[in-house]
Design an enzyme around this catalytic site. Sequence first.
Site, PDB file in Angstrom:
ATOM      1  N   PHE A 125       0.855  -1.184   0.000  1.00 42.17           N
ATOM      2  CA  PHE A 125       0.000   0.000   0.000  1.00 42.17           C
ATOM      3  C   PHE A 125       0.890   1.233   0.000  1.00 42.17           C
ATOM      4  CE2 PHE A 125      -2.434   3.485   1.823  1.00 42.17           C
ATOM      5  CZ  PHE A 125      -3.544   3.455   0.996  1.00 42.17           C
TER       6      PHE A 125
ATOM      7  N   ASP B  13       9.229   2.544   1.709  1.00 45.08           N
ATOM      8  CA  ASP B  13       8.049   3.263   2.176  1.00 45.08           C
ATOM      9  C   ASP B  13       7.901   2.969   3.662  1.00 45.08           C
ATOM     10  OD1 ASP B  13       5.549   4.117   2.933  1.00 45.08           O
ATOM     11  OD2 ASP B  13       4.505   3.319   1.182  1.00 45.08           O
TER      12      ASP B  13
ATOM     13  N   LYS C 110       2.307   9.401   8.413  1.00 46.35           N
ATOM     14  CA  LYS C 110       1.551   8.957   9.591  1.00 46.35           C
ATOM     15  C   LYS C 110       2.024   9.533  10.939  1.00 46.35           C
ATOM     16  CE  LYS C 110      -1.108   5.135   7.886  1.00 46.35           C
ATOM     17  NZ  LYS C 110      -0.772   4.809   6.490  1.00 46.35           N
TER      18      LYS C 110
HETATM   19  C1  LIG Z   1      -0.933   5.057   5.088  1.00 46.45           C
HETATM   20  C2  LIG Z   1       0.136   4.702   4.147  1.00 46.45           C
HETATM   21  C3  LIG Z   1       0.372   5.433   2.974  1.00 46.45           C
HETATM   22  C4  LIG Z   1      -0.513   6.573   2.547  1.00 46.45           C
HETATM   23  O1  LIG Z   1      -0.465   7.646   3.419  1.00 46.45           O
HETATM   24  P1  LIG Z   1      -1.567   8.814   3.314  1.00 46.45           P
HETATM   25  O2  LIG Z   1      -1.108   9.800   4.342  1.00 46.45           O
HETATM   26  O3  LIG Z   1      -2.894   8.199   3.603  1.00 46.45           O
HETATM   27  O4  LIG Z   1      -1.479   9.357   1.946  1.00 46.45           O
HETATM   28  C5  LIG Z   1       1.439   5.078   2.182  1.00 46.45           C
HETATM   29  N1  LIG Z   1       2.232   4.043   2.503  1.00 46.45           N
HETATM   30  C6  LIG Z   1       2.037   3.312   3.610  1.00 46.45           C
HETATM   31  C7  LIG Z   1       2.968   2.194   3.924  1.00 46.45           C
HETATM   32  C8  LIG Z   1       0.978   3.607   4.465  1.00 46.45           C
HETATM   33  O5  LIG Z   1       0.759   2.870   5.554  1.00 46.45           O
END
Ligand SMILES: *Cc1c(COP(=O)(O)O)cnc(C)c1O
Length: 399
Positions: free
Chosen positions: A138, A223, A252
Amino acid sequence: MDENEALAKRGEGVLVPNYRPAPIALVRGEGCHLFDAEGRQYLDLMGGIATAVLGHCHPKVVAALEEQAHSLWHVSNLFTTKPQVELAERLTRHSFAERIYFGNSGAEANEAALKLSRRWHRDRGDDRFEIIAFDGAFHGRTLFTVSATGTPAYWQGFEPLVPGVHHAPFGDLEAVMSLLSQRTAAIIVEPVQGEGGVRTAPEGFLRGLRELADQNGCLLIFDEVQTGIGRTGPLFAYQTSGVVPDVMTLAKALGNGIPIGAMCTTTRFAEALVPGTHASTFGGNPLAAACATVVLDELCEGGVLERAQPVGDHLGAGLEAIAQRFGPQRIIEARGAGHLRALELNQPVAPIVARCREKGVLVIQAGEMILRLAPPLVITREQVDEGLSVIEEALHEIF
Ligand SMILES: *Cc1c(COP(=O)(O)O)cnc(C)c1O
């Protein structure tokens, strides 16, 4: 109709129906507790989706926000602002990174990372634009990041996607090898797949990706939007992986709830984003940067990371014990690290989430059958025990 229902009804009347909020309206938070519109208290084991590392309304974050609110809110990146510089100094001091770009979210941080990888190669005359990502990944909801996201439900209906994005099974180095070519710009991977079910990269996988990226000449992007800021134990998950990425993205927990994202990289790769190539009006906004600075100081100098370590282990052991008591027919696995944990069940977890909430404990899903916990790092052992006993009670009612 109580106040919770009344607010939910008003929301339904005016909001786009892309969310399905729980039937409670939260009005106040304090530490690891939240309170709904009827004054009911909840123990928060999800931290605003892995965000409130220091808990809700942490006095030092509130103080930093208040102080900043009285001096400077927003002037744009056409000027230098002190909070942004101070935050970037901390991120570079605590990580491999030498240069930071700020946005407002995880998607924006990843978008910047992916664009950087294309631009860096193009500047060298290489037509490299392909991205290798993983099934179950994600990376966000913008078109480029959702194209990199490895669960079709997130992008179906939004095609055509950004071209040149390929997916390999998470953990499969041979599949990555077969996708790599002189067209590859970057590999993007989560050290632990968060939304995808709290799946830790198998032993040697991240090291293998580092080697493959080096051989190929493409960038390696971690990420760490969910794993970063102490979530899995160290400040950043890459620090215990034995490898260093070229780019790391954060969001986050970075602002403990204030929207902020960061793309962290080295001087070598940062070069690709010369003036005019990329920007964000609000990126590194003084209010957000002031909050994030306090978050890093509390975690690193304030001892929060250190104190959280044994509590994270305690949480892991507690979940493992629950899994043992129910057996592998019903709980397939307890997994995760630090304060990012999961129970994989043999059935949908939505009823467990609902029952826990009714009993005053907030947890979340990560996929249909996986119960995810991402509590504040300041949660106590006693609160962990209280939360686990409610989860176990809810599990007994379902099984
Ligand atoms: C939540 C998340 C995102 C997206 O972040 P947003 O602030 O909702 O755009 C991207 N990568 C990972 C691993 C995430 O957990």
